[in-house]
Structures are given as structure tokens and as C-alpha cells.
Design a protein around this motif. Structure first.
Motif, PDB file in Angstrom:
ATOM      1  N   ALA A   1     -35.622  28.846  -3.076  1.00  0.00           N
ATOM      2  CA  ALA A   1     -35.826  28.286  -1.678  1.00  0.00           C
ATOM      3  C   ALA A   1     -35.548  26.811  -1.732  1.00  0.00           C
ATOM      4  N   LYS A   2     -36.471  26.226  -2.502  1.00  0.00           N
ATOM      5  CA  LYS A   2     -36.586  24.804  -2.570  1.00  0.00           C
ATOM      6  C   LYS A   2     -35.425  24.095  -3.022  1.00  0.00           C
TER       7      LYS A   2
ATOM      8  N   THR B   1     -38.580  35.903 -10.973  1.00  0.00           N
ATOM      9  CA  THR B   1     -39.776  36.264 -10.632  1.00  0.00           C
ATOM     10  C   THR B   1     -40.005  35.796  -9.204  1.00  0.00           C
ATOM     11  N   GLU B   2     -41.264  35.935  -8.773  1.00  0.00           N
ATOM     12  CA  GLU B   2     -41.743  35.312  -7.520  1.00  0.00           C
ATOM     13  C   GLU B   2     -41.596  33.742  -7.585  1.00  0.00           C
ATOM     14  N   LYS B   3     -42.143  33.351  -8.625  1.00  0.00           N
ATOM     15  CA  LYS B   3     -41.987  31.742  -8.888  1.00  0.00           C
ATOM     16  C   LYS B   3     -40.673  31.459  -8.774  1.00  0.00           C
TER      17      LYS B   3
ATOM     18  N   LYS C   1     -38.105  33.043  -7.402  1.00  0.00           N
ATOM     19  CA  LYS C   1     -37.495  33.017  -5.765  1.00  0.00           C
ATOM     20  C   LYS C   1     -38.144  31.826  -4.711  1.00  0.00           C
ATOM     21  N   LYS C   2     -39.406  31.313  -5.100  1.00  0.00           N
ATOM     22  CA  LYS C   2     -39.904  30.160  -4.492  1.00  0.00           C
ATOM     23  C   LYS C   2     -39.025  29.012  -4.862  1.00  0.00           C
ATOM     24  N   LEU C   3     -38.814  28.877  -5.942  1.00  0.00           N
ATOM     25  CA  LEU C   3     -38.056  27.710  -6.532  1.00  0.00           C
ATOM     26  C   LEU C   3     -36.602  27.744  -5.945  1.00  0.00           C
TER      27      LEU C   3
ATOM     28  N   ALA D   1     -30.382  34.106  -7.832  1.00  0.00           N
ATOM     29  CA  ALA D   1     -30.830  33.740  -6.612  1.00  0.00           C
ATOM     30  C   ALA D   1     -29.943  34.325  -5.471  1.00  0.00           C
TER      31      ALA D   1
ATOM     32  N   LEU E   1     -39.750  31.847 -14.715  1.00  0.00           N
ATOM     33  CA  LEU E   1     -38.756  31.977 -13.624  1.00  0.00           C
ATOM     34  C   LEU E   1     -37.916  33.221 -13.468  1.00  0.00           C
TER      35      LEU E   1
END
Length: 316
Positions: A109-110, A101-103, A105-107, A50, A83
Motif C-alpha cells: 500500500a505504501k 505477509t501482512e507486513k 501487504k502494508k508495504l 501484490a 514480506l
């Protein structure tokens, strides 16, 4: 806990594992609290990806201090969770590169939002505590990197066992021990030479009657080590430290060091200003011991031994 009070510091590893288990259990609850579907053991690998982007697995392993197979397994598990992707294109086809993955990257941020709350919670614990665990861990890591716990225990074992070692003067009953211990190590690495037989077969005539000394190390009353101090005539050096031998069954008890120190002390008592020795660089533990005692390498002296490839002197 009463158990750890009873065991003392020897249970350090068990206590740390218990603390780690408690923190890991809390971590699982924290991820659920933030509705994050995540396994705590993934965090080091996930954090690197990340923060830095796609990276070879070998580099990830080196950065987080894990083995490559361990990181490979975690990458595989995160890939199954959608992920991470591995085997990404790279300039070096031999290197397995992984990335989020995009998933993923979103995780990430969370998890960053979650991390801010965790950071503040831990700061609160540090503020409440008498000792700063975070700083203490860093200090311990540094100290154990310099010298491992295993090495430190080995040193304590040597110190304890060395208390059962006595260094005594040679008497005739140790003649066979003096010969056998030396013949054992010489025959293991080299071959017995004429100068060996001369000293070992006639220690009284060759060493003692000429003003030298032989010291014997007793471990719990049993002779397990020997060393001679041979008077040198017609030389720039006063004595030679020679025929040091320690029984294999008594290795690791600091006996070589104790014998060497006793020989050096004896040489001083006899008014010597220096001690000479000969050895072979193949005998690395012995060479390291001599350097530790303060001996320094010299060259150019004649020697009766074929096996001799290093000569050393200690100025007293």
C-alpha cells in the motif's frame, strides 16, 4: 558521453547497463525518501504478488521473464525480510506457492503511493525528451523477440564475408576439390554409392561433356564450395542441381546460398525452365536452403541413391 561516441552502437549493452545502474541507484534513493525498506531487484516479484495474490513461483517467473532459480532466490530474500511466505498450501503439493505477509501487504500500500509520484516524474521526463524511451523499449523488445541481436549480427557477418566469395566455372585443377568436398559430407552422414563415384571420379565425362556445369566457390582465393548442374535427358526436368558441398571451415559465410543462386542463374542462361534435386531430410540446413531458394517438394521419381528421401523442383 565521449566514450560511447567513440565506440558507436557496438557498446549498446554497456550503455544500457550504465543507464540501468543509474536508474537502480535512484530507485534505492527513492525507497529511502519514502522510508521504505526495500531492495529494487525485488520489485517485479513483489508487484505480481501484490497485484495477483499468492502464486506459484513457476508462474511468477514466467510472467516477469526471470528464471525460476532467480525468483526462488528473491522469494527467499523477501521471506527473510518478513514480506513473503513461501510453501503455502496449494492443491498441487508439487508447486511452491508464495504470498505476501501482512507486513508485505502494508508495504505494498505504501509503495503504491510512491508509485504514483514515480509515474508522474517519468511522464515529465518523457515530455521533455525528443524520443519516448518507454515506447521505444517496447518496440525494441518486440523486434528482438522476432529476431535476436545475435541472429542479426550473424546475418551481417555472412553478408560481409560473402563479399570475399567468388563463384567461378570449373577447371581441371578443381577436380580433386570437387571430389573431396563431396566425399567428406557424404561419408559423414551416409555412405558413398555407385552414382557418387560415377559423377565425382569423372566430372568431365559425366557432367560437363553432357551439357552440364560445375561451379566452384572461392573464399579469399581458396576453393571451399562446389555445386553441379547436371543435364537431365528423358525426363520432365531440364537440369538437376547436385553435388553441392561446402567445406566445414567455410560454413556460415552464405556460400551455399551464393552457389545455389549462381547455379539457378546458369540454368536460366542455358534456357532451362526448371531444376530438380534430391536430398535427405536429415540435412535440415540444406533443406531449409532449398525451400528458401524456392524449391518445392515433389514425389514419385526414380532415384539411384539409397539416401534420397526427398525430391524437389524449382520452376524458373
Amino acid at each position: 558521453m565521449d566514450f560511447f561516441e567513440r565506440t558507436g552502437k557496438m557498446a549498446l549493452g554497456s550503455r544500457l547497463r550504465l543507464l540501468t545502474a543509474q536508474v537502480t541507484e535512484d530507485a534505492e534513493g527513492i525507497y529511502k525518501l519514502y522510508e521504505v525498506d526495500f531492495v529494487p531487484k525485488w520489485f517485479p516479484v513483489f508487484f505480481v504478488l501484490a497485484a495477483d495474490g499468492a502464486k506459484p513461483i513457476t508462474e511468477i517467473a514466467a510472467e516477469i521473464g526471470h528464471s525460476q532459480p532467480s525468483v526462488t532466490k528473491i522469494i527467499k530474500e523477501m521471506a527473510e525480510a518478513g514480506l513473503v511466505k513461501d510453501n503455502l498450501k496449494s492443491d498441487d503439493k508439487r508447486r511452491n506457492v508464495a504470498g505476501l505477509t501482512e507486513k508485505g501487504k502494508k508495504l505494498a500500500a505504501k509503495i503504491r503511493i510512491q508509485g504514483e509520484d514515480i509515474e508522474r516524474a517519468i511522464e515529465n521526463v518523457i515530455a521533455e525528451a525528443t524520443h519516448n524511451l518507454w515506447e521505444a523499449i517496447a518496440e525494441w523488445e518486440d523486434l528482438l523477440m522476432q529476431k535476436s541481436l545475435l541472429k542479426r549480427v550473424q546475418e551481417q557477418k555472412k553478408l560481409r564475408e560473402s563479399k570475399d566469395v567468388q563463384i567461378v566455372p570449373f577447371v581441371p585443377q578443381y577436380t580433386k576439390v570437387f571430389r573431396d568436398l563431396n566425399e567428406e559430407w557424404i561419408s559423414q552422414y551416409f555412405e558413398m554409392e555407385a552414382a557418387d563415384y560415377k559423377a565425382l571420379d569423372n566430372p568431365k565425362e559425366y557432367i560437363l561433356d553432357k551439357g552440364g556445369q560445375i561451379l566452384v566457390a572461392l573464399y579469399q582465393g581458396e576453393p571451399v564450395g562446389v555445386c553441379a548442374l547436371i543435364k537431365m535427358s528423358g525426363s520432365d526436368y531440364d537440369f538437376e542441381m547436385a553435388k553441392m558441398a561446402v567445406s566445414p571451415k567455410a560454413q556460415g559465410k552464405n556460400i551455399g546460398w551464393l552457389l545455389g543462386q549462381a547455379v539457378i542463374g546458369t540454368a536460366r542462361e542455358l534456357g532451362a525452365s526448371n531444376i530438380y534435386l534430391e536430398s535427405n531430410t536429415m540435412l535440415k540446413p540444406a533443406i531449409n536452403l532449398y525451400y528458401k531458394m524456392g524449391f518445392k517438394k515433389v514425389t514419385g521419381l526414380p532415384t539411384p541413391y539409397k539416401r534420397c528421401n526427398i525430391q524437389m523442383v524449382l520452376d524458373l
